[in-house]
Scaffold this motif. Sequence first.
Motif, PDB file in Angstrom:
ATOM      1  N   GLU A  83       0.830  -1.117   0.220  1.00  0.00           N
ATOM      2  CA  GLU A  83      -0.138   0.251   0.049  1.00  0.00           C
ATOM      3  C   GLU A  83       0.908   1.058   0.175  1.00  0.00           C
ATOM      4  O   GLU A  83       1.812   1.550   0.488  1.00  0.00           O
ATOM      5  CB  GLU A  83      -0.814  -0.141   1.212  1.00  0.00           C
ATOM      6  N   ARG A  84       0.448   2.144  -0.668  1.00  0.00           N
ATOM      7  CA  ARG A  84       1.524   3.603  -0.565  1.00  0.00           C
ATOM      8  C   ARG A  84      -0.069   4.811  -0.745  1.00  0.00           C
ATOM      9  O   ARG A  84      -1.038   4.494  -1.056  1.00  0.00           O
ATOM     10  CB  ARG A  84       1.927   3.532  -2.752  1.00  0.00           C
ATOM     11  N   LYS A  85       0.359   5.704   0.162  1.00  0.00           N
ATOM     12  CA  LYS A  85      -0.514   6.605   0.342  1.00  0.00           C
ATOM     13  C   LYS A  85      -0.097   7.946  -0.592  1.00  0.00           C
ATOM     14  O   LYS A  85       0.845   8.382  -0.063  1.00  0.00           O
ATOM     15  CB  LYS A  85      -0.442   6.934   2.298  1.00  0.00           C
ATOM     16  N   THR A 124      -9.960   7.415  -2.459  1.00  0.00           N
ATOM     17  CA  THR A 124      -9.731   7.972  -2.325  1.00  0.00           C
ATOM     18  C   THR A 124     -11.096   7.898  -0.709  1.00  0.00           C
ATOM     19  O   THR A 124     -12.472   8.315  -0.654  1.00  0.00           O
ATOM     20  CB  THR A 124     -10.440   9.025  -2.689  1.00  0.00           C
ATOM     21  N   GLU A 129      -6.576  12.362   0.040  1.00  0.00           N
ATOM     22  CA  GLU A 129      -5.769  11.276   0.011  1.00  0.00           C
ATOM     23  C   GLU A 129      -6.235  10.288  -1.239  1.00  0.00           C
ATOM     24  O   GLU A 129      -7.715  10.015  -1.629  1.00  0.00           O
ATOM     25  CB  GLU A 129      -6.332  10.834   1.263  1.00  0.00           C
ATOM     26  N   ILE A 131      -4.989   6.613  -1.868  1.00  0.00           N
ATOM     27  CA  ILE A 131      -4.570   4.881  -1.662  1.00  0.00           C
ATOM     28  C   ILE A 131      -4.469   4.056  -2.776  1.00  0.00           C
ATOM     29  O   ILE A 131      -5.619   3.766  -3.029  1.00  0.00           O
ATOM     30  CB  ILE A 131      -5.622   4.611  -0.161  1.00  0.00           C
ATOM     31  N   GLN A 133      -3.612   0.651  -3.324  1.00  0.00           N
ATOM     32  CA  GLN A 133      -3.236  -0.991  -3.038  1.00  0.00           C
ATOM     33  C   GLN A 133      -3.097  -1.698  -4.119  1.00  0.00           C
ATOM     34  O   GLN A 133      -3.760  -1.385  -5.607  1.00  0.00           O
ATOM     35  CB  GLN A 133      -3.940  -1.436  -2.365  1.00  0.00           C
TER      36      GLN A 133
END
Length: 176
Positions: A83-85, A124, A129, A131, A133
């Motif tokens: 996961e990257r945010k 979102t 934000e 996200i 995945q």
Amino acid sequence: MSRVAKKAVALPKGVECAVKDNSITVKGPKGTLKLAMLPGTGVVVENGEVTFSTNDENGSTKMAGTTRALVYNMVHGVSQGYERKLELVGVGYRATMAGKDLNLTLGFSHPVVFKAPEGITLATPTQTEVIIQGSDKQSVGQVAAKIRAFRPPEPYKGKGVRYAGEKITLKEAKKA
């Protein structure tokens, strides 16, 4: 042989690894990943562990450590996922989902539409934000970099798309 390659990769419960026809396939609850074998490496799966060795006697190809790292990332990806945010910083900068497409309003005269590639899930939770995945570490990072590249953080006010927790060093403005 490298120190990295000497450590075996343990397969968690529900994850299977198979070596066939110069390729390594890892299957788990979050999907299936495949890797072409790197030259001069040997991979053995036994007792719930994957071990690595070099097949080359003279040591001209040293890819056992790289292979081990790639297989570890595959095992982690199919069992837990990556996961990257991303954070959108700036007045009027927002992200929304339209089906599987990500709509970004980044201060341009038009909205930016990003289509998620196969195996990647975008979300979102808030308007600022995003996200990302997926089970493949490389593709999750690549998608995050592509979205960030639409409007990277600028050095004077810090506006733009940045990774969560990324520190932007702001420059001082010109003095008249």
